[in-house]
Design a protein around this motif. Structure first.
Motif, PDB file in Angstrom:
ATOM      1  N   SER A 100      -7.242-158.384   1.562  1.00  0.00           N
ATOM      2  CA  SER A 100      -6.208-159.367   1.210  1.00  0.00           C
ATOM      3  C   SER A 100      -6.756-160.775   1.419  1.00  0.00           C
ATOM      4  CB  SER A 100      -4.983-159.180   2.100  1.00  0.00           C
ATOM      5  OG  SER A 100      -4.437-157.889   1.948  1.00  0.00           O
ATOM      6  N   SER A 133      -6.889-162.165   4.955  1.00  0.00           N
ATOM      7  CA  SER A 133      -5.519-162.045   5.436  1.00  0.00           C
ATOM      8  C   SER A 133      -5.121-160.581   5.429  1.00  0.00           C
ATOM      9  CB  SER A 133      -4.610-162.867   4.526  1.00  0.00           C
ATOM     10  OG  SER A 133      -3.281-162.808   4.985  1.00  0.00           O
ATOM     11  N   GLY A 154      -0.523-165.606  -1.990  1.00  0.00           N
ATOM     12  CA  GLY A 154      -0.992-164.398  -1.328  1.00  0.00           C
ATOM     13  C   GLY A 154      -1.609-163.524  -2.405  1.00  0.00           C
ATOM     14  N   SER A 155      -2.713-162.838  -2.065  1.00  0.00           N
ATOM     15  CA  SER A 155      -3.361-162.059  -3.118  1.00  0.00           C
ATOM     16  C   SER A 155      -4.315-161.045  -2.505  1.00  0.00           C
ATOM     17  CB  SER A 155      -4.132-162.988  -4.048  1.00  0.00           C
ATOM     18  OG  SER A 155      -5.217-163.577  -3.344  1.00  0.00           O
ATOM     19  N   PHE A 199      -2.072-157.941   3.733  1.00  0.00           N
ATOM     20  CA  PHE A 199      -0.845-157.430   3.116  1.00  0.00           C
ATOM     21  C   PHE A 199      -1.030-155.923   3.008  1.00  0.00           C
ATOM     22  CE2 PHE A 199      -1.374-161.706   1.228  1.00  0.00           C
ATOM     23  CZ  PHE A 199      -0.178-162.284   1.612  1.00  0.00           C
ATOM     24  N   GLU A 254      -1.424-173.572   1.996  1.00  0.00           N
ATOM     25  CA  GLU A 254      -1.416-172.222   1.444  1.00  0.00           C
ATOM     26  C   GLU A 254      -0.532-172.192   0.201  1.00  0.00           C
ATOM     27  OE1 GLU A 254       0.073-169.287   4.223  1.00  0.00           O
ATOM     28  OE2 GLU A 254       0.594-168.086   2.463  1.00  0.00           O
ATOM     29  N   GLU A 300      -5.613-164.942   1.431  1.00  0.00           N
ATOM     30  CA  GLU A 300      -4.658-166.024   1.266  1.00  0.00           C
ATOM     31  C   GLU A 300      -5.389-167.192   0.632  1.00  0.00           C
ATOM     32  OE1 GLU A 300      -0.791-165.502   4.109  1.00  0.00           O
ATOM     33  OE2 GLU A 300      -2.676-166.146   5.018  1.00  0.00           O
ATOM     34  N   THR A 343       3.365-165.660  -5.480  1.00  0.00           N
ATOM     35  CA  THR A 343       3.622-166.988  -4.928  1.00  0.00           C
ATOM     36  C   THR A 343       5.047-167.411  -5.231  1.00  0.00           C
ATOM     37  OG1 THR A 343       2.806-169.260  -4.802  1.00  0.00           O
ATOM     38  CG2 THR A 343       2.766-168.242  -6.958  1.00  0.00           C
TER      39      THR A 343
END
Ligand code: PHE
Length: 366
Positions: A257, A249, A289-290, A251, A286, A259, A315
């Motif tokens: 990143s 993902s 996010g990380s 970020f 989902e 998800e 989260t």
């Protein structure tokens, strides 16, 4: 010396602390008669002093002893009277079932703090009124970064003393920066708290709750991130069959990143976390996010990215609560309806612990 007997009698008869104090001043005070006698010793002949001196000192001792005895008696009488007036009837029945309950958001935050404490994470906090440097710039979102626009930020009309725009923080990620700057490395923190975005429907409220996690140490890699999130989700949902799916993902503050999706199973048409999302009656949703903390963010945190690495995750706490406890409308969380709280709230005395398990909502108890 003829004053001695009347003074002792007056002290014995004094019925208030103030009266005792007045008698002390009249006898032993600077202008008191005992003090005057003591002063007169200086003008006496040695013989006179030898015969009178001991009598004056004896009188002074007698008055002082009488005063402290009377004062103690009056003080204990006052205490007795106070104790008699302030009775506590220990035979009264205990109050009926405790009223009030713990809000699911508080409950889930307590559960998260307990789970992460077990993995060595401390709780960090930051202000809800933030500046755009901590909320955006230091998280690798310079002024022109398109991600800023996606945050639906509430801005304040005025800037702070350093010319920074002030806003309501849009996520808990600024606590990453604040923790690195104030505590340095190594670091293991979670940061639960309120965040704000101009957004409102069944699953979005202008204020909601997030929890941030940040680990900074040497030699940290994606494997540590995956293990930590898996251990956390298994403890939180209280089941072993938690299956994660990590998706690439983006970020601005993490690189790479990731998800994180968790597998769910359909039970009577409802999504229940657990099992593989690829199963016939399953799917993926989902939950986090990380990613690995971006080198630039480590630099903004005052650390050398060649020496320190880390991972971060974030989260929604309200979403976690909905998934675990089965509420379907986020807005009801913040309506303050006591009927909702009586149903979904938690007993105030049921503190969540890893050993004893977490609470059962009051309205759902057998
Ligand atoms: N701050 C991100 C958000 O609000 C979540 C996140 C935190 C992502 C930490 C990666 C690392 O959506």
């Amino acid at each position: 010396m003829e004053q001695l007997e009347p003074t002792l009698a007056a002290i014995a008869a004094a019925d208030t602390i103030d009266a005792v104090e007045a008698l002390r001043v009249a006898a032993l005070g600077k202008q008191g008669w005992v003090s005057a006698l003591l002063k007169s010793l200086g003008g006496m002949s040695p013989e006179e002093r030898t015969s009178t001196g001991p009598r004056i000192h004896a009188a002074r001792e007698a008055v002082a002893a009488a005063l402290s005895e009377r004062r103690a008696a009056l003080e204990s009488a006052a205490l007795e009277a106070k104790l008699a007036a302030e009775t506590a009837d220990l035979s009264l029945p205990a109050p009926a079932a405790p009223r009030g309950s713990v809000h699911p958001v508080s409950q889930v935050m307590d559960e998260l703090a307990e789970i992460f404490a077990d993995m060595g994470f401390a709780v960090a906090t930051g202000p809800e009124i933030e500046d755009d440097w901590h909320n955006f710039t230091a998280l690798n979102m310079p002024e022109t970064h398109p991600a800023r626009a996606m945050h639906d930020t509430f801005y304040f009309p005025d800037q702070d003393a350093q010319g920074r725009s002030m806003l309501l923080r849009t996520h808990t990620s600024p606590v990453q920066i604040r923790s690195m700057l104030s505590q340095g490395a190594p670091l293991r923190v979670i940061a639960p708290g309120r965040v704000y975005r101009s957004d409102s429907d069944a699953t979005h409220t202008p204020m909601f709750h997030q929890i941030e996690g940040l680990v900074i140490d040497k030699g940290i890699h994606l494997g540590h991130l995956k293990w930590t999130l898996e251990t956390f989700l298994k403890a939180f949902f209280e089941r072993e069959d938690i299956v994660l799916r990590l998706r690439p993902s983006y970020f601005p503050f993490t690189e790479p990143s990731v998800e994180v999706d968790v597998g769910y199973t359909l039970v009577n048409g409802k999504r229940v976390v657990g099992g593989s999302g690829d199963a016939a009656n399953g799917g993926w949703m989902e939950v986090l996010g990380s990613g690995m903390v971006n080198r630039k963010v480590i630099e903004f945190g005052g650390l050398d990215p060649n020496e320190w690495q880390g991972f971060a995750f974030g989260t929604g706490v309200d979403r976690l609560a909905m998934l675990k406890y089965g509420m379907d409308d986020l807005r009801a969380f913040f309506d303050g309806d006591v009927r909702w709280l009586a149903h979904y709230g938690f007993g105030a005395l049921d503190v969540p612990t890893l050993s004893a398990g977490v609470g059962v909502p009051v309205g759902v108890r057998a």
